[in-house]
Design a protein around this motif. Structure first.
Motif, PDB file in Angstrom:
ATOM      1  N   HIS A 185       0.814  -1.219   0.000  1.00 30.53           N
ATOM      2  CA  HIS A 185       0.000   0.000   0.000  1.00 30.53           C
ATOM      3  C   HIS A 185       0.846   1.266   0.000  1.00 30.53           C
TER       4      HIS A 185
ATOM      5  N   THR B 284      -6.793   3.469  -8.772  1.00 32.04           N
ATOM      6  CA  THR B 284      -7.822   2.843  -7.940  1.00 32.04           C
ATOM      7  C   THR B 284      -8.252   1.511  -8.546  1.00 32.04           C
TER       8      THR B 284
ATOM      9  N   ALA C  74      -5.490  -0.939  -7.901  1.00 32.12           N
ATOM     10  CA  ALA C  74      -5.511  -1.381  -6.504  1.00 32.12           C
ATOM     11  C   ALA C  74      -6.610  -2.414  -6.290  1.00 32.12           C
ATOM     12  N   GLY C  75      -7.760  -2.225  -6.934  1.00 30.09           N
ATOM     13  CA  GLY C  75      -8.835  -3.208  -6.834  1.00 30.09           C
ATOM     14  C   GLY C  75      -8.430  -4.552  -7.413  1.00 30.09           C
TER      15      GLY C  75
ATOM     16  N   ALA D 127      -6.042  -6.118  -5.012  1.00 28.49           N
ATOM     17  CA  ALA D 127      -6.770  -6.630  -3.846  1.00 28.49           C
ATOM     18  C   ALA D 127      -7.480  -7.941  -4.199  1.00 28.49           C
ATOM     19  N   ALA D 128      -8.040  -8.017  -5.400  1.00 27.21           N
ATOM     20  CA  ALA D 128      -8.697  -9.254  -5.835  1.00 27.21           C
ATOM     21  C   ALA D 128      -7.691 -10.397  -5.981  1.00 27.21           C
TER      22      ALA D 128
ATOM     23  N   LEU E  66      -8.082  -5.088   0.796  1.00 28.69           N
ATOM     24  CA  LEU E  66      -9.058  -4.180   0.208  1.00 28.69           C
ATOM     25  C   LEU E  66      -9.433  -2.996   1.112  1.00 28.69           C
ATOM     26  N   PRO E  67      -9.767  -3.187   2.379  1.00 27.32           N
ATOM     27  CA  PRO E  67     -10.142  -2.019   3.188  1.00 27.32           C
ATOM     28  C   PRO E  67      -9.013  -0.986   3.321  1.00 27.32           C
TER      29      PRO E  67
ATOM     30  N   ALA F  72      -6.511  -0.536   1.070  1.00 31.52           N
ATOM     31  CA  ALA F  72      -6.354   0.076  -0.252  1.00 31.52           C
ATOM     32  C   ALA F  72      -7.457   1.099  -0.498  1.00 31.52           C
ATOM     33  N   TYR F  73      -8.683   0.788  -0.087  1.00 32.77           N
ATOM     34  CA  TYR F  73      -9.808   1.697  -0.251  1.00 32.77           C
ATOM     35  C   TYR F  73      -9.599   2.975   0.561  1.00 32.77           C
TER      36      TYR F  73
ATOM     37  N   GLY G 153     -15.363   3.369  -4.388  1.00 33.45           N
ATOM     38  CA  GLY G 153     -15.753   2.026  -3.984  1.00 33.45           C
ATOM     39  C   GLY G 153     -16.716   1.351  -4.925  1.00 33.45           C
TER      40      GLY G 153
ATOM     41  N   PRO H 277     -17.790  -0.632  -8.030  1.00 35.06           N
ATOM     42  CA  PRO H 277     -17.219  -1.437  -9.105  1.00 35.06           C
ATOM     43  C   PRO H 277     -17.838  -1.098 -10.459  1.00 35.06           C
TER      44      PRO H 277
END
Length: 182
Positions: A17, A32, A35-36, A39-40, A46-47, A49-50, A145, A147
């Motif tokens: 991060h 962003t 990062a998603g 995270a996947a 994920l939290p 990175a968000y 946030g 998708p």
């Protein structure tokens, strides 16, 4: 103190991060999405990175807002006059923006290409920082946030495709693929 490439890679593997904040600050939407994806894939949490993405995006918004606020000082006032923004035009903008600042700020977050001028105008129009942060923060939380954020821009995509078609004289996509509704 010098860093080798190996030590930087090891640092990013241990703290993925770390690089996200400056990347989102420079180029938010693409970073962003990246990062998603990370995270996947399990590389990022994920939290975290968000939270980093939202914080970096709001930091960038604040920078443009403060740039607009600082343009009220006498030295920069001369530059505004040279750019065509006289005192009476500024007063009209303040009145107009004061009535519609919520719509303008949220609209700027939805249509990315308008963010810089709208946030500068918010600063120039003396919108309170708390109000500015509340409106842009709410839009940022939803946008960062969601998708489906790219799919919710069919009008912008249709307009861009139509402009490209007009300029290039070719058809890039059918209207159905860009979400034009009749």
């Amino acid at each position: 103190m010098s860093f080798s490439v190996e030590s930087i890679v090891n640092l990013l593997e241990a703290h993925p991060h770390l690089l996200l904040f400056p990347l989102v600050l420079v180029e938010g939407p693409i970073s962003t999405i990246a990062a998603g994806l990370l995270a996947a894939a399990g590389v990022m949490v994920l939290p975290i990175a968000y939270a980093v993405a939202v914080t970096a995006d709001l930091t960038g918004n604040t920078f443009y807002y403060l740039l607009g606020r600082s343009a009220r000082y006498p030295k920069t006032g001369k530059l505004l006059v040279r750019l065509g923004l006289s005192q009476e035009k500024l007063t009209k903008m303040e009145v107009s923006f004061g009535r519609n600042y919520g719509k303008a700020l949220v609209g700027a977050k939805i249509a990315d290409f308008t963010t810089i001028p709208v946030f500068l105008a918010a600063g120039l129009s003396k919108v309170g920082y708390g109000r500015f942060l509340a409106w842009t923060g709410a839009a940022t939380v939803l946008k960062s946030g969601s998708p489906e954020a790219p799919q919710r821009r069919p009008v912008c995509s249709a307009a861009a495709a139509h402009t490209a078609q007009t300029v290039l004289g070719t058809t890039l996509r059918s209207e159905e693929s860009v979400g034009v509704r009749r």
